[in-house]
Enzyme design. Sequence first.
Site, PDB file in Angstrom:
ATOM      1  N   GLU A 184       0.869  -1.174   0.000  1.00  0.00           N
ATOM      2  CA  GLU A 184       0.000   0.000   0.000  1.00  0.00           C
ATOM      3  C   GLU A 184       0.902   1.217   0.000  1.00  0.00           C
ATOM      4  OE1 GLU A 184      -3.115  -0.008   2.991  1.00  0.00           O
ATOM      5  OE2 GLU A 184      -3.044   2.180   3.089  1.00  0.00           O
ATOM      6  N   ASP A 234      -4.784  10.065   9.099  1.00  0.00           N
ATOM      7  CA  ASP A 234      -3.545   9.478   9.584  1.00  0.00           C
ATOM      8  C   ASP A 234      -3.047  10.131  10.856  1.00  0.00           C
ATOM      9  OD1 ASP A 234      -2.827   7.431   7.619  1.00  0.00           O
ATOM     10  OD2 ASP A 234      -2.921   9.107   6.222  1.00  0.00           O
TER      11      ASP A 234
END
Lengths: 257, 399
Positions: free
Chosen positions: A46, A57
Amino acid sequence: MARLENLFKAQSKRVLNVYCTAGYPDLNSTLQIMESLQENGANIIELGMPYSDPLADGEVIQRSSLHALSNGMTLQVLFEQLQEMRKTIHIPVVLMGYMNPILQFGFEAFCARAKEVGVDGLILPDLPLYEFENIYGKTIKDNGLDFIFLVTPETPEERLRKLDSLSSGFLYAVSSSATTGKDKDFTQVAIYLERLQQMNLKNPILVGFGIKDKQSFDAVNEFTNGAIIGSAYINALSKGEDVGVITKEFLNEVLGN
Amino acid sequence: MQAFNTQVNYQNPSIEGYYGEFGGAYIPEMLFKNVETLKAEYLKIMQDPAFIAEVDALLKDYVGRPTPLFFAERLSKEIGANIYLKREDLCHTGAHKINNTIGQIVLAKRLGKTKIIAETGAGQHGVATATVCALKGMECVVYMGEKDIERQAPNVARMKMLGATVVPATSGSKTLKDATNEAIRAWINEPNETHYIIGSVVGPHPYPDMVARFQSVISKEMRLQLKEKLGNELPTHVVACVGGGSNAAGAFYHFLNEPTVALVAVEAAGHGVHSGLSAATTQLGTHGILHGSKSIVMQTNDGQVVEPHSISAGLDYPGIGPLHAFLYESKRGTFLSATDEEALASAFHISQIEGIIPALETAHAFSVLPKLGLKPTDVVVVCLSGRGDKDLATYMEHL
């Protein structure tokens, strides 16, 4: 793209997807890291496309993103780096990132370039369902790219089934409502994953957020097809040693080799 | 790719939160439940008579509303038009920001929330949030850029005295943009008990619409006051400064569908629109997504959000609310800008001819008055969004 589909046909357990930020730690380390991940047992890569404001995030990935941006990473540079990747990378590659840089690049141009270099799928956490269905989904599918939606313990069942039906490749189960890089209470996670398992969803399930070592990887594999590791690997890379050595040590530990 | 919403009723975005092609809710799935609950409930709650009564009573007795509409005689003479000042600077805590925080804290209680988070730049919204949290006995955490904490020490002290926890945002550029990221992340990490009070008409739907509605009391009062003073509730111009755009949204709201009223939004040009140190988003930005909505965003060609510059921390934001992006693109609004230097000059000038020290943000709005080509019959309302006490340190450098 059939790579993700074929992977899960061949391997239904302990599928390991490892996240890395493109252009981190060095602008040109992207491909080297991908090769090293493949060599040491990762099943999916990924690849994070760095963004200045990555809302989903935590601080570890944000820091790596800002670092990559200051190294000079852009989507243009990334696609140049990936131009030849299919000469050496044979495992599935999914791009993860945020909508804004992609809109600036041009959404259609982005999907076409991704297809051209051999990317298999996209994870775009801030592309909502409504906009996916009404604008962007068609372009993604027309380019043969898998699209992977996130689901959380708070996602209602009806919506979860819809996200599953629109996803292909796999479904990304966020282990709890949190940003990446946070520690989790695994008893709660287990209850959630067991519920997902019993829903008989169309897609394989990979669990992300909070997976950091062999213990947490083993724990979620009881209920799912595998897991995604991100912040823990970025942390390991941030120590600044040889990326080949770090990657080998890191994956050996997680996989129990 | 089709446009989302072709409606021209500026007061009501589409069900998915679009004003034209701007708006929406570009949020990760982790925020879906919170935002969906808010979206399902906010209009119902805001239209409930008991809610309206509770908010109105607080606005009257706690905030001090209605705020006066003051005829600025000397300024009018100088400009050659009838200039009225909507005195939001006289609100409790010194700015319009509290109109929104009062509404949202009562709404948060209705939603059963026990903890409030907020972002702040200059600290005005942080203070307004800490104030209502103290009033309602709610835990309050305010995210503020590390750099802004250094620059705005008095407001940090006020928030702490009011019982709030101030958390430094240390990521990215360490200013408002990053404080907003941190607040959104905190909301992701504690979704159930927490309500996020956004301070401007930005963020994912329904925030832009909800905040605009809470601020719309400004223009609601303007209409009543103009009717009382002049027998006509419609001015020719409404002028307001715009960062994210909450005071402008409130000042424009009840005139949005009145085509004879010119809506003038004033952005911060910093050192000059094209100097590289500016916050004039509509002039420098392109379509993009920031903090959960599609709007006009200051960004690089590669789609990375850039750090703006303005002397006023309240206008120092690289985006603009989706309603304003739509007003700009549809040309319903006139978007002008004022530089740091012009704003400073206006702040001193207004202080000395009207006896009102305006906030630096507000001072930008005054700077454009001579450029509007006003006639003696024109009736202009300037939204005096905040008072200048917080900017004294800057003003003292220029005395």
